[in-house]
Design a protein around this motif. Structure first.
Motif, PDB file in Angstrom:
ATOM      1  N   VAL A 201       0.993  -1.011  -0.013  1.00 42.53           N
ATOM      2  CA  VAL A 201      -0.182   0.093  -0.122  1.00 42.53           C
ATOM      3  C   VAL A 201       0.928   1.104  -0.007  1.00 42.53           C
ATOM      4  O   VAL A 201       1.867   1.438   0.837  1.00 42.53           O
ATOM      5  N   ARG A 202       0.789   1.963  -1.207  1.00 40.91           N
ATOM      6  CA  ARG A 202       1.503   3.183  -1.038  1.00 40.91           C
ATOM      7  C   ARG A 202       1.130   4.239  -0.082  1.00 40.91           C
ATOM      8  O   ARG A 202       0.044   4.138   0.236  1.00 40.91           O
ATOM      9  N   GLY A 203       1.823   5.243   0.376  1.00 41.35           N
ATOM     10  CA  GLY A 203       1.364   6.343   1.171  1.00 41.35           C
ATOM     11  C   GLY A 203       0.346   7.020   0.696  1.00 41.35           C
ATOM     12  O   GLY A 203      -0.556   7.399   1.531  1.00 41.35           O
ATOM     13  N   ASP A 204       0.128   7.340  -0.619  1.00 40.76           N
ATOM     14  CA  ASP A 204      -0.907   8.044  -1.054  1.00 40.76           C
ATOM     15  C   ASP A 204      -2.353   7.193  -1.412  1.00 40.76           C
ATOM     16  O   ASP A 204      -3.261   7.860  -1.917  1.00 40.76           O
ATOM     17  N   ARG A 205      -1.991   5.752  -1.334  1.00 41.71           N
ATOM     18  CA  ARG A 205      -3.265   4.909  -1.444  1.00 41.71           C
ATOM     19  C   ARG A 205      -3.526   4.933  -2.932  1.00 41.71           C
ATOM     20  O   ARG A 205      -4.394   4.167  -3.245  1.00 41.71           O
ATOM     21  N   TRP A 206      -2.520   5.434  -3.718  1.00 40.35           N
ATOM     22  CA  TRP A 206      -2.923   5.228  -5.030  1.00 40.35           C
ATOM     23  C   TRP A 206      -2.679   3.815  -5.939  1.00 40.35           C
ATOM     24  O   TRP A 206      -1.677   2.818  -5.309  1.00 40.35           O
ATOM     25  N   ARG A 207      -3.610   3.359  -6.770  1.00 39.94           N
ATOM     26  CA  ARG A 207      -3.316   2.088  -7.318  1.00 39.94           C
ATOM     27  C   ARG A 207      -3.863   2.447  -9.009  1.00 39.94           C
ATOM     28  O   ARG A 207      -4.651   3.283  -8.958  1.00 39.94           O
ATOM     29  N   PRO A 208      -3.288   1.775  -9.803  1.00 40.66           N
ATOM     30  CA  PRO A 208      -3.521   2.119 -11.232  1.00 40.66           C
ATOM     31  C   PRO A 208      -5.030   1.443 -11.445  1.00 40.66           C
ATOM     32  O   PRO A 208      -5.747   0.608 -10.853  1.00 40.66           O
ATOM     33  N   SER A 209      -5.763   1.995 -12.775  1.00 43.74           N
ATOM     34  CA  SER A 209      -6.991   1.561 -12.893  1.00 43.74           C
ATOM     35  C   SER A 209      -6.931   1.519 -14.485  1.00 43.74           C
ATOM     36  O   SER A 209      -6.851   2.525 -15.158  1.00 43.74           O
ATOM     37  N   ASN A 210      -7.120   0.171 -14.997  1.00 47.11           N
ATOM     38  CA  ASN A 210      -7.311  -0.043 -16.406  1.00 47.11           C
ATOM     39  C   ASN A 210      -8.345  -1.076 -16.651  1.00 47.11           C
ATOM     40  O   ASN A 210      -7.770  -2.199 -16.607  1.00 47.11           O
ATOM     41  N   PRO A 211      -9.465  -0.766 -16.905  1.00 43.00           N
ATOM     42  CA  PRO A 211     -10.437  -1.827 -16.891  1.00 43.00           C
ATOM     43  C   PRO A 211     -10.378  -2.930 -17.740  1.00 43.00           C
ATOM     44  O   PRO A 211     -10.619  -4.112 -17.473  1.00 43.00           O
ATOM     45  N   LEU A 212      -9.570  -2.464 -18.976  1.00 42.21           N
ATOM     46  CA  LEU A 212      -9.512  -3.517 -19.932  1.00 42.21           C
ATOM     47  C   LEU A 212      -8.445  -4.503 -19.512  1.00 42.21           C
ATOM     48  O   LEU A 212      -8.626  -5.754 -19.823  1.00 42.21           O
TER      49      LEU A 212
ATOM     50  N   VAL B 211      -8.675  -8.746 -18.552  1.00 41.90           N
ATOM     51  CA  VAL B 211      -7.992  -9.595 -19.063  1.00 41.90           C
ATOM     52  C   VAL B 211      -7.114 -10.452 -17.962  1.00 41.90           C
ATOM     53  O   VAL B 211      -6.983 -11.742 -17.932  1.00 41.90           O
ATOM     54  N   ILE B 212      -6.686  -9.966 -17.136  1.00 45.17           N
ATOM     55  CA  ILE B 212      -5.988 -10.411 -15.816  1.00 45.17           C
ATOM     56  C   ILE B 212      -7.159 -11.368 -15.185  1.00 45.17           C
ATOM     57  O   ILE B 212      -6.575 -12.730 -14.857  1.00 45.17           O
ATOM     58  N   GLN B 213      -8.255 -10.744 -14.878  1.00 43.71           N
ATOM     59  CA  GLN B 213      -9.259 -11.558 -14.334  1.00 43.71           C
ATOM     60  C   GLN B 213      -9.578 -12.930 -15.177  1.00 43.71           C
ATOM     61  O   GLN B 213      -9.972 -13.996 -14.431  1.00 43.71           O
ATOM     62  N   LYS B 214      -9.670 -12.801 -16.515  1.00 42.06           N
ATOM     63  CA  LYS B 214     -10.099 -13.972 -17.181  1.00 42.06           C
ATOM     64  C   LYS B 214      -8.817 -14.962 -17.280  1.00 42.06           C
ATOM     65  O   LYS B 214      -9.296 -16.027 -17.213  1.00 42.06           O
ATOM     66  N   TYR B 215      -7.620 -14.606 -16.977  1.00 42.66           N
ATOM     67  CA  TYR B 215      -6.465 -15.581 -17.196  1.00 42.66           C
ATOM     68  C   TYR B 215      -6.473 -16.018 -15.605  1.00 42.66           C
ATOM     69  O   TYR B 215      -6.322 -17.382 -15.600  1.00 42.66           O
ATOM     70  N   ILE B 216      -6.865 -15.497 -14.681  1.00 44.49           N
ATOM     71  CA  ILE B 216      -7.006 -15.949 -13.407  1.00 44.49           C
ATOM     72  C   ILE B 216      -8.133 -17.112 -13.308  1.00 44.49           C
ATOM     73  O   ILE B 216      -7.911 -18.437 -12.798  1.00 44.49           O
ATOM     74  N   ASP B 217      -9.412 -16.875 -13.886  1.00 39.49           N
ATOM     75  CA  ASP B 217     -10.610 -17.662 -14.040  1.00 39.49           C
ATOM     76  C   ASP B 217      -9.992 -19.089 -14.747  1.00 39.49           C
ATOM     77  O   ASP B 217     -10.413 -20.159 -14.486  1.00 39.49           O
ATOM     78  N   GLU B 218      -9.407 -18.804 -15.715  1.00 38.54           N
ATOM     79  CA  GLU B 218      -9.080 -20.074 -16.726  1.00 38.54           C
ATOM     80  C   GLU B 218      -7.857 -20.843 -16.051  1.00 38.54           C
ATOM     81  O   GLU B 218      -8.252 -21.920 -15.987  1.00 38.54           O
TER      82      GLU B 218
ATOM     83  N   LEU C 239      -5.348  -7.324  -7.873  1.00 37.40           N
ATOM     84  CA  LEU C 239      -5.632  -8.503  -9.151  1.00 37.40           C
ATOM     85  C   LEU C 239      -4.175  -9.052  -9.542  1.00 37.40           C
ATOM     86  O   LEU C 239      -4.065 -10.442  -9.704  1.00 37.40           O
ATOM     87  N   ALA C 240      -3.114  -8.317  -9.671  1.00 36.69           N
ATOM     88  CA  ALA C 240      -1.752  -8.673  -9.998  1.00 36.69           C
ATOM     89  C   ALA C 240      -1.509  -9.681  -8.818  1.00 36.69           C
ATOM     90  O   ALA C 240      -0.565 -10.830  -8.930  1.00 36.69           O
ATOM     91  N   TRP C 241      -1.803  -9.407  -7.571  1.00 36.49           N
ATOM     92  CA  TRP C 241      -1.140 -10.066  -6.362  1.00 36.49           C
ATOM     93  C   TRP C 241      -2.122 -11.363  -6.511  1.00 36.49           C
ATOM     94  O   TRP C 241      -1.850 -12.582  -5.528  1.00 36.49           O
ATOM     95  N   LYS C 242      -3.143 -11.559  -7.166  1.00 35.45           N
ATOM     96  CA  LYS C 242      -3.867 -12.915  -7.366  1.00 35.45           C
ATOM     97  C   LYS C 242      -3.430 -13.578  -8.446  1.00 35.45           C
ATOM     98  O   LYS C 242      -3.676 -14.669  -8.528  1.00 35.45           O
ATOM     99  N   ALA C 243      -2.634 -13.246  -9.216  1.00 38.77           N
ATOM    100  CA  ALA C 243      -2.081 -13.661 -10.451  1.00 38.77           C
ATOM    101  C   ALA C 243      -0.571 -13.843 -10.561  1.00 38.77           C
ATOM    102  O   ALA C 243       0.144 -13.617 -11.535  1.00 38.77           O
ATOM    103  N   GLY C 244       0.151 -14.103  -9.230  1.00 37.08           N
ATOM    104  CA  GLY C 244       1.358 -14.613  -9.594  1.00 37.08           C
ATOM    105  C   GLY C 244       2.603 -13.588  -9.008  1.00 37.08           C
ATOM    106  O   GLY C 244       3.619 -13.826  -8.859  1.00 37.08           O
ATOM    107  N   MET C 245       2.036 -12.387  -8.684  1.00 41.20           N
ATOM    108  CA  MET C 245       2.892 -11.178  -8.367  1.00 41.20           C
ATOM    109  C   MET C 245       3.788 -11.575  -7.115  1.00 41.20           C
ATOM    110  O   MET C 245       4.999 -11.544  -6.821  1.00 41.20           O
ATOM    111  N   PRO C 246       3.217 -12.033  -6.126  1.00 44.14           N
ATOM    112  CA  PRO C 246       3.839 -12.521  -4.914  1.00 44.14           C
ATOM    113  C   PRO C 246       5.100 -13.619  -5.261  1.00 44.14           C
ATOM    114  O   PRO C 246       5.980 -13.298  -4.696  1.00 44.14           O
TER     115      PRO C 246
END
Length: 204
Positions: A11-22, A26-33, A120-127
């Motif tokens: 968690v960044r100090g400013d609580r920022w996180r990116p937002s790119n729905p597209l 795609v990331i969620q699709k790969y997680i589900d698959e 989402l990235a942390w559900k898809a192998g980032m750790p």
């Protein structure tokens, strides 16, 4: 100040996180698959189908032999429950390799740098991808990920390069751990500013 934990999203100090729905779709699709494929590789679906056919055949034989369809149905139910219980005890664990989830995209390290702090990235192998990255390097990378124009792996390499430069040149007068961290972050920010100036406008 960046908050780090072994098991949670930074968690960044400013609580920022990116937002790119597209991209996130795609990331969620790969997680589900990946989860579906992990379930399929256990072999349970094929086992259930084959077992069901055997039970139907057995029920028909019992019904013909005894002349009692109810007894045949009862026997099928008992055997089916016993079979499901056995499968529940002996089923192999799900074989899901987190690092393979985003393999079609080049892996977690190929995500935009800002996704270093996206759930989402942390559900898809980032750790798993970050395993072995020193805490200081990760902390500085998290602080810089909002401005970095490249991928996660590029950001981590840039911070590592900054660490080496500070270790060799020893700039500044504060040689405490905090002072060294500040020098690393300062040098890394200059590198990012240089990259941003040289990235074509259409690719930002």
């Amino acid at each position: 100040m960046t908050e780090l934990s072994d098991s949670t999203v930074p968690v960044r100090g400013d609580r920022w996180r990116p937002s790119n729905p597209l991209l996130e779709n795609v990331i969620q699709k790969y997680i589900d698959e990946a989860r579906r494929e992990a379930c399929d590789t256990t072999g349970n679906i094929g086992t259930i189908t084959g077992g069901g056919l055997v039970l139907v055949g057995f029920g028909i034989i019992v019904a013909i032999g005894t002349g009692n369809p109810l007894a045949a149905i009862f026997a099928m139910i008992v055997l089916a429950l016993a079979g499901l219980a056995w499968m529940g005890v002996n089923a192999p664990p799900l074989r899901l390799d987190p690092l393979q989830i985003l393999e079609p995209m080049g892996g977690p390290g190929n995500l935009p740098a800002g996704y270093l702090v996206h759930p989402l990235a942390w559900k898809a192998g980032m750790p798993e991808y970050l395993r072995g990255v020193p805490e200081r390097r990760l902390r500085i990378a998290v602080d810089l990920c909002r401005k970095h124009p490249g991928a996660v792996t590029d950001l981590l390499r840039m911070v590592e390069r900054s660490e080496r430069w500070v270790a060799e040149q020893q700039p500044g007068k504060d040689f405490s751990p905090a002072g060294r961290d500040a020098e690393i972050a300062r040098f890394a920010k200059r590198l990012i500013e240089h990259q941003v100036r040289n990235v074509p406008v259409g690719t930002r």
